[in-house]
Structures are given as structure tokens and as C-alpha cells.
Scaffold this active site. Sequence first.
Site, PDB file in Angstrom:
ATOM      1  N   GLU A  84       0.847  -1.190   0.000  1.00 56.44           N
ATOM      2  CA  GLU A  84       0.000   0.000   0.000  1.00 56.44           C
ATOM      3  C   GLU A  84       0.884   1.242   0.000  1.00 56.44           C
ATOM      4  OE1 GLU A  84      -1.763  -1.018   3.987  1.00 56.44           O
ATOM      5  OE2 GLU A  84      -1.812   1.143   4.118  1.00 56.44           O
ATOM      6  N   CYS A 116      -3.539  -3.590   3.902  1.00 60.47           N
ATOM      7  CA  CYS A 116      -2.651  -4.665   4.382  1.00 60.47           C
ATOM      8  C   CYS A 116      -3.000  -6.032   3.796  1.00 60.47           C
ATOM      9  CB  CYS A 116      -2.680  -4.721   5.904  1.00 60.47           C
ATOM     10  SG  CYS A 116      -2.344  -3.128   6.647  1.00 60.47           S
ATOM     11  N   HIS A 245      -3.308 -10.836  10.911  1.00 60.86           N
ATOM     12  CA  HIS A 245      -2.611  -9.593  10.576  1.00 60.86           C
ATOM     13  C   HIS A 245      -2.224  -8.910  11.897  1.00 60.86           C
ATOM     14  CE1 HIS A 245      -1.548  -5.733   9.172  1.00 60.86           C
ATOM     15  NE2 HIS A 245      -2.649  -5.140   9.599  1.00 60.86           N
TER      16      HIS A 245
HETATM   17  N1  CAA Z   1       0.155  -0.194  31.007  1.00 61.43           N
HETATM   18  C1  CAA Z   1      -0.345  -1.247  30.307  1.00 61.43           C
HETATM   19  N2  CAA Z   1      -1.273  -1.122  29.327  1.00 61.43           N
HETATM   20  C2  CAA Z   1      -1.700   0.116  29.009  1.00 61.43           C
HETATM   21  C3  CAA Z   1      -1.224   1.279  29.708  1.00 61.43           C
HETATM   22  C4  CAA Z   1      -0.254   1.074  30.735  1.00 61.43           C
HETATM   23  N3  CAA Z   1       0.272   2.103  31.419  1.00 61.43           N
HETATM   24  N4  CAA Z   1      -1.844   2.348  29.180  1.00 61.43           N
HETATM   25  C5  CAA Z   1      -2.685   1.904  28.205  1.00 61.43           C
HETATM   26  N5  CAA Z   1      -2.584   0.567  28.113  1.00 61.43           N
HETATM   27  C6  CAA Z   1      -3.290  -0.325  27.181  1.00 61.43           C
HETATM   28  C7  CAA Z   1      -4.741   0.008  26.956  1.00 61.43           C
HETATM   29  O1  CAA Z   1      -5.572  -0.544  27.966  1.00 61.43           O
HETATM   30  C8  CAA Z   1      -4.993  -0.609  25.586  1.00 61.43           C
HETATM   31  O2  CAA Z   1      -5.120  -2.019  25.703  1.00 61.43           O
HETATM   32  P1  CAA Z   1      -6.547  -2.705  25.355  1.00 61.43           P
HETATM   33  O3  CAA Z   1      -6.847  -2.366  23.929  1.00 61.43           O
HETATM   34  O4  CAA Z   1      -6.299  -4.154  25.542  1.00 61.43           O
HETATM   35  O5  CAA Z   1      -7.534  -2.115  26.292  1.00 61.43           O
HETATM   36  C9  CAA Z   1      -3.662  -0.377  24.872  1.00 61.43           C
HETATM   37  O6  CAA Z   1      -2.694  -0.118  25.897  1.00 61.43           O
HETATM   38  C10 CAA Z   1      -3.674   0.808  23.921  1.00 61.43           C
HETATM   39  O7  CAA Z   1      -4.162   1.916  24.615  1.00 61.43           O
HETATM   40  P2  CAA Z   1      -5.199   2.929  23.938  1.00 61.43           P
HETATM   41  O8  CAA Z   1      -6.283   2.163  23.270  1.00 61.43           O
HETATM   42  O9  CAA Z   1      -5.572   3.932  24.941  1.00 61.43           O
HETATM   43  O10 CAA Z   1      -4.225   3.558  22.839  1.00 61.43           O
HETATM   44  P3  CAA Z   1      -4.505   4.724  21.832  1.00 61.43           P
HETATM   45  O11 CAA Z   1      -5.874   5.256  21.956  1.00 61.43           O
HETATM   46  O12 CAA Z   1      -3.388   5.686  21.987  1.00 61.43           O
HETATM   47  O13 CAA Z   1      -4.384   4.078  20.372  1.00 61.43           O
HETATM   48  C11 CAA Z   1      -4.314   2.587  18.541  1.00 61.43           C
HETATM   49  C12 CAA Z   1      -4.066   2.758  20.054  1.00 61.43           C
HETATM   50  C13 CAA Z   1      -5.804   2.806  18.231  1.00 61.43           C
HETATM   51  C14 CAA Z   1      -3.928   1.191  18.137  1.00 61.43           C
HETATM   52  C15 CAA Z   1      -3.468   3.658  17.778  1.00 61.43           C
HETATM   53  O14 CAA Z   1      -2.089   3.407  17.986  1.00 61.43           O
HETATM   54  C16 CAA Z   1      -3.738   3.702  16.276  1.00 61.43           C
HETATM   55  O15 CAA Z   1      -4.601   4.443  15.829  1.00 61.43           O
HETATM   56  N6  CAA Z   1      -2.980   2.901  15.471  1.00 61.43           N
HETATM   57  C17 CAA Z   1      -3.174   2.865  14.003  1.00 61.43           C
HETATM   58  C18 CAA Z   1      -4.409   2.085  13.574  1.00 61.43           C
HETATM   59  C19 CAA Z   1      -4.273   0.581  13.781  1.00 61.43           C
HETATM   60  O16 CAA Z   1      -3.199   0.033  13.966  1.00 61.43           O
HETATM   61  N7  CAA Z   1      -5.412  -0.134  13.685  1.00 61.43           N
HETATM   62  C20 CAA Z   1      -5.415  -1.571  13.809  1.00 61.43           C
HETATM   63  C21 CAA Z   1      -6.607  -2.185  13.087  1.00 61.43           C
HETATM   64  S1  CAA Z   1      -6.611  -1.665  11.355  1.00 61.43           S
HETATM   65  C22 CAA Z   1      -5.381  -2.627  10.655  1.00 61.43           C
HETATM   66  O17 CAA Z   1      -4.982  -3.592  11.205  1.00 61.43           O
HETATM   67  C23 CAA Z   1      -4.803  -2.206   9.341  1.00 61.43           C
HETATM   68  C24 CAA Z   1      -3.451  -1.624   9.605  1.00 61.43           C
HETATM   69  O18 CAA Z   1      -2.434  -2.321   9.587  1.00 61.43           O
HETATM   70  C25 CAA Z   1      -3.378  -0.208   9.914  1.00 61.43           C
END
Ligand code: CAA
Length: 413
Positions: A84, A116, A245
Amino acid sequence: MSPKSVGIDAMAFHGPECFIDMADLAVARGVEPAKYIKGLGQTAMAVPTPCEDTVSLAIAAGRKALDAFGIDPTQIGTLVVGTETGVDHSKPVATYVHEHLKLSSNCRSFETKHACLGGTAGLTAAVDWIASGRARGRKALVVAADIARYGLNTPGEPTQGAGAVAFVLSENPRLLEVDLDIYGDYTRQVMDFWRPLYSKYAFADGHYSINCYLDALAGSWSDAMGKPGAAAGMPIGNFDACFYHVPFVKMAQKAHHRHWEAELGRAVAKEDTGLMAKINASFEQRVGPWLRLNSEVGNIYTGSLFLALMDYLRQVDAAREGKAISLFAYGSGCGASMLLAKVAQGAAGFGTRLDPQADIDRRRRLDLAEYEAITRAGESVDGNDGPELDPSSWKLGAGVYYRGTRNHMRQYG
Ligand code: CAA
């Protein structure tokens, strides 16, 4: 005559030569390191310098796969690059790979794109080409290559990475036989993750994208279940390993949970401690042991599923030969595929040829200032007639690298 057995005969990974440690990134962003390391499951993230683009990564991975498994380039009759993060709106990455690997001029070549899912789309096209008998004994080279970029200080930043996984598909494969009868597909128009033509960085509705991924898993699972023989072949208990994935390691855990829910036909809440213990044990047995490479490399988009598969194949022993596995590929936007496969007899003999750990351990650790400088430098290197890029300024080793664009043509050397 159609061949009886089709699948992966050779495999290799190539990634960028630098990385950033997730704890360093977390501290710099004012985030608890545990969020990235435990919460997302990542220990490090590959960082590509401006000279390491999708083309250079794909060439290096393709060359490693052919060399490590002793495959003559003239045996390749189909070349697909799934990506991509292509480098041109028209010209496919595959043409550069074709030239540098000295493939036959009668090899067909093309690029596949569906976020992906591109590498898996390449794999299924190649499997169909061989299974139909049209390959007439020739092999297919598929390279899943990407650079995952969300940008500095974005929520997606800790889920970046880069790299390429190349695999050769053939009759009577040495590593993995793909099940030609049981598979599932799923497509739905959603805006969970996308990258407009004008942007180097992806846009994502992060939490929504996780839900889209999980719904697509359930959708492709139920399509596969409709195929003859699936009721006997699909139960998770049949699988030695399950692959998903892996945009970040924790996602594979969520995926395995949803996989179980699909099989059980109902949601399983955290409060259901008995079933949760069973699902967690299944994750530790079938998924967790094969996620180390992903945790050290980060998201490589279309190659992420295959990086987890490589982690498994490098550890396969004789007792695992003949065992069944499942593979789930997700591409945002969205499309998904569920595939089944079986470890080939004799696969245990190839673990060391497959293992990319030594290359990963040789990577150079960047400090935050270097990581940010490299990221910013990467924003402006695709313009026409800019300065010539010098791989030695980023301490890169020997290889084919992007050197800048002259007369609107990308230069490699
Ligand atoms: N200690 C341990 N764990 C902690 C913590 C701490 N101090 N603080 C937070 N966490 C945990 C949270 O509980 C959460 O775990 P769970 O999901 O199991 O509850 C995890 O850490 C992540 O925390 P948040 O959800 O609060 O994180 P965020 O809001 O900052 O964003 C994300 C996470 C959405 C993945 C972001 O990084 C993002 O947007 N990434 C890009 C999109 C992506 O990867 N999507 C995946 C599906 S789409 C796909 O797969 C196609 C592709 O390749 C992109």
C-alpha cells in the site's frame, strides 16, 4: 494436469537497518513505557532511512528468498508485489524487483493493493495460477513490502514500522501447503484507515479500525465455514497455530478472542472467567509464541501476517510437520481473507535458512533526535531533481538503495 499440493516453498524477510526502542519513544512522548510495551505489545520499531523505500526493501527480501532456498530466477513465471506504499501511481514496484533479480522477460508481473491485504491477494492469485495448471511447473514470487507511516506525535506513531516478506509459491512446496478448498473472503466499504494520493502519512480512525478488523475476521470465518469440509477442518482445536494480521502485537490477542467467539457463536465477556482462561491458554499455545519478530519490527502492513508465519516456521520441528494452521489477513477499507494451510513434510529442515534474527539484532538503535530527523528527511525525498541521497550518511550496509529522483525517474544504485 492440476497439481495436488501448492504452497510456500521459500521465504525471507528484509527490514530497515535502524530501529527505535519503544521505551525511548514512550519517554519522549510522555507516555508510560508499559502502554507501548504491554498495552500494544511492541518492544521496538523499524525506522527506514530515506534510501530504504518499498522498492529497495522488496528487492532485498526477494533476493534473500531466492538465494537462501537455491531457486534459479528463471524458474519464476509470476511476480507480484503487494503493497500500500507503492512509489508511483502507474509503474509497479514489481518492475524494479524484476530487473534487479534478473527474472525472465516472459515472467508476468504486477502490483496488488488493498491496504494490508495486498500480499495475501498476491498469494491467492499465485496459488490459483499454479493450481490451475497454467504455471506448467514454474514458480511465483510474491513480495509483501510496506512502510507504515502515521507521522510524529500521532496516535498511530507507536504502530509504525517497515519491511518486506518475500515468498516463493510452487507445486510440492518445501514449507507450507495451502488448503485449496476451505477459505473465506469478506469485503465492506468503511473509512477506518486510508491514505489519500497527496499524503505520505496514513489517516486512521484507530479504535474504529480495530472493530472493523474484528468484524471482518468474523465475516471471513463464517464464509469459510460454508465450504464443504469446513465443519471438520475449522475448529480452533485442530490448529497447531493461528496467525492474524499484526498491526501491533496486542491486536493478535484481540483477534484470537474474536476467532473463538465466532466458533462459539456468542460474545465472551471478561467476567466469564472459565471461558476467558480457556481462550487465554489457547492464545499462549497457538498465537503468542510466534509474535517476537512482529514485536521487534512493528507494523509492516501487508507483510505483518507473514512475519508471524516466519516466526513459526523458523521454530518448526519434525513433530509439527503435517499440522494444520489458520491465517487471517485484513486490509483496511476493508477486505479480509481466512485461509487454512498445513506444514509440509521436511519443513523442519529449513528453520535456520528462514531465520532473520541475526539481521534484526544487527540493526542500529537510533536516539529520538535521529529518529525524528530521519522521519522529517523522508518527507521531501520524492521530489524531482533534489540532492542525491547517500546511503553512507545513514551508515547503511551494502545493498540496492533509493538515490533520489532525476528527470522524474527514481534512481536506484
Ligand atoms: N500499562 C499497560 N497497558 C496500558 C497502559 C499502561 N500504562 N496504558 C494503556 N494501556 C493499554 C490500553 O488498555 C490498551 O489495551 P486494550 O486495547 O487491551 O484495552 C492499549 O494499551 C492501547 O491503549 P489505547 O487504546 O488507549 O491507545 P490509543 O488510543 O493511543 O491508540 C491505537 C491505540 C488505536 C492502536 C493507535 O495506535 C492507532 O490508531 N494505530 C493505528 C491504527 C491501527 O493500527 N489499527 C489496527 C486495526 S486496522 C489494521 O490492522 C490495518 C493496519 O495495519 C493499519
